[in-house]
Design a protein around this motif. Structure first.
Motif, short mmCIF file in Angstrom:
data_model
loop_
_atom_site.label_atom_id
_atom_site.label_comp_id
_atom_site.label_asym_id
_atom_site.label_seq_id
_atom_site.Cartn_x
_atom_site.Cartn_y
_atom_site.Cartn_z
N LYS A 23 31.98 1.33 33.31
CA LYS A 23 32.79 0.10 32.07
C LYS A 23 33.69 -0.65 31.87
CE LYS A 23 31.28 3.70 28.43
NZ LYS A 23 31.30 4.56 27.28
N ARG A 24 33.92 -1.11 33.22
CA ARG A 24 35.06 -1.65 33.88
C ARG A 24 34.40 -3.04 34.91
NH1 ARG A 24 39.95 2.18 35.27
NH2 ARG A 24 39.86 3.64 33.27
N PHE A 25 35.69 -3.75 34.61
CA PHE A 25 35.34 -5.12 35.40
C PHE A 25 36.36 -5.13 36.29
CE2 PHE A 25 36.61 -9.49 36.27
CZ PHE A 25 35.21 -9.85 37.03
N ILE A 26 35.78 -4.61 37.75
CA ILE A 26 36.55 -5.37 38.95
C ILE A 26 36.96 -6.55 38.88
CG2 ILE A 26 35.79 -2.90 40.46
CD1 ILE A 26 34.26 -4.74 41.60
N SER A 27 37.99 -7.16 40.18
CA SER A 27 38.69 -8.43 40.54
C SER A 27 38.77 -7.84 41.85
CB SER A 27 39.87 -8.74 39.69
OG SER A 27 40.47 -7.41 40.16
N PHE A 44 29.80 -3.68 27.60
CA PHE A 44 29.37 -2.96 28.86
C PHE A 44 27.89 -2.52 27.96
CE2 PHE A 44 28.55 1.59 28.48
CZ PHE A 44 28.02 1.97 29.79
N GLU A 45 27.68 -2.73 26.49
CA GLU A 45 26.48 -2.39 26.26
C GLU A 45 25.55 -3.36 26.82
OE1 GLU A 45 29.56 -1.84 24.18
OE2 GLU A 45 29.62 -0.08 24.04
N HIS A 46 25.59 -4.04 26.56
CA HIS A 46 24.71 -5.39 26.92
C HIS A 46 24.20 -5.01 28.90
CE1 HIS A 46 22.94 -9.64 27.73
NE2 HIS A 46 22.45 -8.96 27.08
N VAL A 47 25.46 -5.18 29.37
CA VAL A 47 25.21 -4.45 30.58
C VAL A 47 23.98 -2.70 30.32
CG1 VAL A 47 26.01 -3.99 33.06
CG2 VAL A 47 27.10 -6.11 31.93
N GLN A 48 24.58 -1.95 30.57
CA GLN A 48 23.91 -0.57 29.86
C GLN A 48 23.01 -1.46 29.98
OE1 GLN A 48 24.92 1.72 27.49
NE2 GLN A 48 24.74 3.46 28.50
N HIS A 49 22.48 -1.97 28.66
CA HIS A 49 20.84 -2.20 28.17
C HIS A 49 20.37 -2.76 29.07
CE1 HIS A 49 17.55 -4.03 25.64
NE2 HIS A 49 17.65 -4.65 26.38
N VAL A 50 20.96 -3.68 29.76
CA VAL A 50 20.26 -4.33 31.26
C VAL A 50 18.73 -3.22 32.39
CG1 VAL A 50 20.22 -5.81 33.00
CG2 VAL A 50 20.66 -6.98 30.94
N PHE A 51 20.32 -2.95 32.56
CA PHE A 51 20.10 -1.60 33.42
C PHE A 51 18.70 -0.44 32.95
CE2 PHE A 51 22.55 -1.58 37.64
CZ PHE A 51 23.28 -2.49 37.21
N HIS A 52 19.23 -0.41 31.59
CA HIS A 52 18.09 0.60 30.88
C HIS A 52 16.90 0.43 30.43
CE1 HIS A 52 21.05 4.15 29.01
NE2 HIS A 52 21.12 4.16 30.48
N GLU A 53 17.20 -1.06 30.15
CA GLU A 53 15.75 -2.20 31.00
C GLU A 53 15.12 -1.81 32.54
OE1 GLU A 53 14.80 -2.31 27.52
OE2 GLU A 53 13.92 -3.95 27.85
N ALA A 54 15.51 -1.49 32.96
CA ALA A 54 15.06 -2.08 34.19
C ALA A 54 14.22 -0.03 34.73
CB ALA A 54 15.98 -2.11 35.40
N ARG A 86 34.69 10.82 33.76
CA ARG A 86 36.29 11.07 33.81
C ARG A 86 36.77 9.90 34.49
NH1 ARG A 86 35.51 11.27 40.52
NH2 ARG A 86 37.40 11.47 41.36
N ALA A 87 36.27 8.53 34.87
CA ALA A 87 36.84 7.32 35.07
C ALA A 87 37.70 7.26 33.80
CB ALA A 87 35.15 6.33 34.98
N GLN A 88 37.61 7.41 32.96
CA GLN A 88 37.86 7.33 30.97
C GLN A 88 39.12 7.47 31.45
OE1 GLN A 88 37.02 4.17 29.48
NE2 GLN A 88 35.73 3.62 31.15
N SER A 89 39.50 9.02 32.07
CA SER A 89 40.15 10.31 31.38
C SER A 89 41.10 9.20 32.42
CB SER A 89 39.91 11.55 31.81
OG SER A 89 39.69 11.84 33.01
N LYS A 90 41.44 8.61 33.85
CA LYS A 90 42.23 8.22 34.29
C LYS A 90 43.22 7.45 34.28
CE LYS A 90 40.84 11.51 37.94
NZ LYS A 90 40.59 11.97 39.69
N ARG A 91 41.87 6.01 32.59
CA ARG A 91 42.94 5.19 33.38
C ARG A 91 44.05 5.01 33.09
NH1 ARG A 91 39.97 3.55 27.33
NH2 ARG A 91 38.67 2.53 28.60
N LYS A 92 44.59 5.68 32.86
CA LYS A 92 46.06 5.32 32.41
C LYS A 92 46.76 5.46 33.86
CE LYS A 92 48.25 8.53 29.18
NZ LYS A 92 47.46 9.78 28.41
#
Ligand SMILES: Nc1nc2c(ncn2[C@@H]2O[C@H](COP(=O)(O)OP(=O)(O)OP(=O)(O)O)[C@@H](O)[C@H]2O)c(=O)[nH]1
Length: 266
Positions: free
Chosen positions: A43-47, A169-179, A247-253
């Protein structure tokens, strides 16, 4: 129904085995394949990323109430499709990505779709592909119109979406789920033959010779008496990293979190 501390619990029976779906992300360098993969998984954007890294990630998904064991290969071809067998022979469906602000990446996506069409023709199987115009947030710098994307997808008979790895995120998830849905449809329509390979170094144990079991002429099958058939081993080159978004979300800090090999996620 069973009950735990007075709370009714539905008796679910044996857990259903997840369907395994392999998804390969294709496209020219810089189109946003890694960014979309990481967005979907965390759910994150990388740079920051390693452009030469190619890896396969796995994620437990639920699509239409069905558990799916999804593997995503974030490919890294140099400039054009190269050594394509590694993903052509592995994936059940493909996401072909271009960037809406790059005409060059759009032309690159066309080469990938042509490659998939050729693969379909050669193998006589159908491989679902979705065309994605990424970086929709950069629409003011568009070099490729939505109509052009839709026309290209139409030419190859695939679904088309415009997305952004740095928007919702929802739109990206939708696309992966469509695949996944497309892959599942195809797997149901035409289940793959379970691949076998022949190993000549091990005699089958506790088995009557083929000739005895099938009443076949011994001269025809004599050479098979020391042959054992096994399932094809899983791909050695695919490194799997399981990512749980919770797990990713819980380490957000943490200021900088390296969750996936090669990706720095902020
Ligand atoms: N604005 C914007 N930038 C994006 C988006 N997706 C990716 N980028 C940026 O575009 C650049 C390339 O993204 P990557 O995800 O590495 O592209 P790639 O297709 O994996 O490229 P290679 O790893 O070289 O094959 C990076 O700087 C990303 O941060 C997007 O949706 N919007």
């Amino acid at each position: 129904m069973t009950s735990v501390f007075g709370k009714p619990r539905a008796s679910t029976g044996p857990p259903s085995v997840p369907l395994e779906v392999n998804l390969a992300i294709l496209g020219r360098r810089g189109a946003g394949k890694s960014a979309l993969t990481v967005k979907f998984l965390t759910k994150r954007f990388i740079s920051e990323y390693d452009p030469n890294l190619e890896d396969t990630y796995s994620s437990e998904e639920t699509v239409d109430h069905q558990p799916i064991h999804l593997r995503v290969m974030d490919t890294a071809d140099p400039d054009t499709p190269r050594n394509c067998e590694r993903y052509l022979n592995w994936a059940h469906a493909f996401l072909v990505v271009y960037s809406v602000d790059s005409r060059q990446s759009f032309e690159g996506s066309s080469s990938y779709l042509e490659l998939l069409a050729l693969h379909t023709k050669e193998t006589q199987r159908s491989y679902p592909a979705l065309l994605l115009g990424n970086k929709l947030d950069m629409a003011q710098y568009r070099q490729v119109t939505k109509a052009e994307g839709a026309a290209l997808a139409g030419r190859f008979g695939c679904l088309f979406f415009e997305v952004s790895a740095c928007l919702d995120f929802e739109h990206v998830q939708h696309v992966f789920h469509e695949a996944v849905r497309e892959a599942r449809r195809e797997l149901e329509r035409c289940p793959p033959a379970r691949p076998l390979f022949i190993s000549e170094d091990r005699a089958p144990t506790h088995q009557a010779p083929l000739t005895a079991r099938h009443g076949l002429a011994s001269c025809t099958f004599n050479t098979l008496s020391t042959v054992s058939l096994k399932e094809m081993p899983t791909m050695a080159q695919a490194k799997l990293v399981t990512v749980k978004s919770s797990r990713a979300q819980s380490k957000r800090k943490a200021p900088t979190l390296t969750l996936l090999k090669g990706f720095k996620i902020f």
